[in-house]
Motif scaffolding. Structure first.
Motif, PDB file in Angstrom:
ATOM      1  N   GLY A  92      37.017  33.628  41.810  1.00  0.00           N
ATOM      2  CA  GLY A  92      37.771  34.060  42.987  1.00  0.00           C
ATOM      3  C   GLY A  92      39.091  34.740  42.682  1.00  0.00           C
ATOM      4  O   GLY A  92      39.766  35.234  43.581  1.00  0.00           O
ATOM      5  N   THR A  93      39.484  34.809  41.411  1.00  0.00           N
ATOM      6  CA  THR A  93      40.739  35.453  41.018  1.00  0.00           C
ATOM      7  C   THR A  93      40.624  36.964  41.209  1.00  0.00           C
ATOM      8  O   THR A  93      39.713  37.593  40.686  1.00  0.00           O
ATOM      9  N   THR A  94      41.571  37.550  41.969  1.00  0.00           N
ATOM     10  CA  THR A  94      41.610  38.998  42.128  1.00  0.00           C
ATOM     11  C   THR A  94      42.272  39.604  40.898  1.00  0.00           C
ATOM     12  O   THR A  94      43.388  39.250  40.546  1.00  0.00           O
ATOM     13  N   PHE A  95      41.571  40.517  40.223  1.00  0.00           N
ATOM     14  CA  PHE A  95      42.144  41.161  39.035  1.00  0.00           C
ATOM     15  C   PHE A  95      42.611  42.580  39.335  1.00  0.00           C
ATOM     16  O   PHE A  95      43.380  43.156  38.584  1.00  0.00           O
ATOM     17  N   ASP A  96      42.167  43.173  40.452  1.00  0.00           N
ATOM     18  CA  ASP A  96      42.605  44.525  40.811  1.00  0.00           C
ATOM     19  C   ASP A  96      42.306  44.753  42.287  1.00  0.00           C
ATOM     20  O   ASP A  96      41.293  44.273  42.802  1.00  0.00           O
ATOM     21  N   LYS A  97      43.214  45.488  42.945  1.00  0.00           N
ATOM     22  CA  LYS A  97      43.028  45.778  44.373  1.00  0.00           C
ATOM     23  C   LYS A  97      43.775  47.059  44.697  1.00  0.00           C
ATOM     24  O   LYS A  97      44.917  47.242  44.279  1.00  0.00           O
ATOM     25  N   SER A  98      43.114  47.957  45.436  1.00  0.00           N
ATOM     26  CA  SER A  98      43.778  49.203  45.808  1.00  0.00           C
ATOM     27  C   SER A  98      44.811  48.916  46.896  1.00  0.00           C
ATOM     28  O   SER A  98      44.579  48.095  47.780  1.00  0.00           O
ATOM     29  N   GLN A  99      45.948  49.580  46.804  1.00  0.00           N
ATOM     30  CA  GLN A  99      46.996  49.442  47.813  1.00  0.00           C
ATOM     31  C   GLN A  99      46.877  50.524  48.883  1.00  0.00           C
ATOM     32  O   GLN A  99      47.439  50.425  49.954  1.00  0.00           O
ATOM     33  N   GLN A 100      46.127  51.562  48.550  1.00  0.00           N
ATOM     34  CA  GLN A 100      45.879  52.690  49.450  1.00  0.00           C
ATOM     35  C   GLN A 100      44.582  53.340  48.989  1.00  0.00           C
ATOM     36  O   GLN A 100      44.075  53.003  47.919  1.00  0.00           O
ATOM     37  N   PRO A 101      44.009  54.241  49.796  1.00  0.00           N
ATOM     38  CA  PRO A 101      42.789  54.914  49.339  1.00  0.00           C
ATOM     39  C   PRO A 101      43.007  55.533  47.953  1.00  0.00           C
ATOM     40  O   PRO A 101      43.994  56.219  47.713  1.00  0.00           O
TER      41      PRO A 101
END
Length: 199
Positions: free
Chosen positions: A93-102
């Motif tokens: 469940g650990t988030t390793f990457d996520k976009s902040q915008q498209p």
């Protein structure tokens, strides 16, 4: 001199039963030990997930689930750049990457599993996909991603265009910026008169 064969005493039936029961128990014990062998958590997860509702597995082993279908039938190819919103998580469940915008992503410039998944999507679709280690980073650790990790992504495909079109748009934008800043590189700013030759 003659040798007389001495007949053997017959073996009692209950002794044969014990022998066969002992052989059967040995097989059961061996099977139990084999089942207690350590199970690879990646293999176990993928085997279980493959049977989850809505999950499809491709021949390469990529697993995906359509969360929201898109429009049309066109899908990105290796020569396209996809515009996506995404979140990548590990199995814990650990988030390793996520976009902040498209975020623009060249389809051929990402790990093989992500590239394969993008090529399954149509514009406006939202997918969840699970990338096994051999389609991701394999035995190599990458920042917060441990070696031999399954990568779980949720991806919205907002749009995609050919990479050549994107490059052309970027060049036009650079030319416009240069013109707004006074022309081509090395040109004199507006209103400045170059010195006469020899001065």
């Amino acid at each position: 001199m003659s040798i007389t064969a001495v007949p053997m005493k017959p073996i009692r039936r209950n002794i044969l039963v014990y022998v066969w029961v002992g052989i059967a128990l040995a097989f059961v014990a061996a099977a139990a030990l084999a089942m207690q062998a350590p199970v690879d958590p990646v293999t176990a997860f993928l085997a279980k997930n493959r049977h989850a509702k809505g999950v499809v597995e491709t021949p390469s082993g990529l697993q995906y689930k359509v969360l929201q279908p898109g429009q049309g039938t066109e899908k990105p190819t290796d020569t396209d750049v996809a515009l996506v919103n995404y979140e990548g998580k590990l199995l814990d469940g650990t988030t390793f990457d996520k976009s902040q915008q498209p975020t623009p992503m060249p389809v051929s410039g990402v790990v093989p599993g992500f590239s394969e998944a993008l090529k399954l999507m149509t514009k406006g679709s939202k997918y969840q996909f699970w990338i096994k280690p051999s389609l991701g980073y394999g035995a190599e650790a990458k920042g917060p991603i441990p070696a031999n990790s399954v990568l779980a992504f949720t991806v919205d495909l907002l749009d995609f265009i050919p990479e050549a079109t994107l490059r052309q748009m970027q060049m036009q934008q650079q030319m416009q910026q240069q013109q707004m800043q006074g022309g081509a590189p090395g040109a004199m700013p507006p209103g400045v008169v170059p010195p006469a030759p020899g001065h």
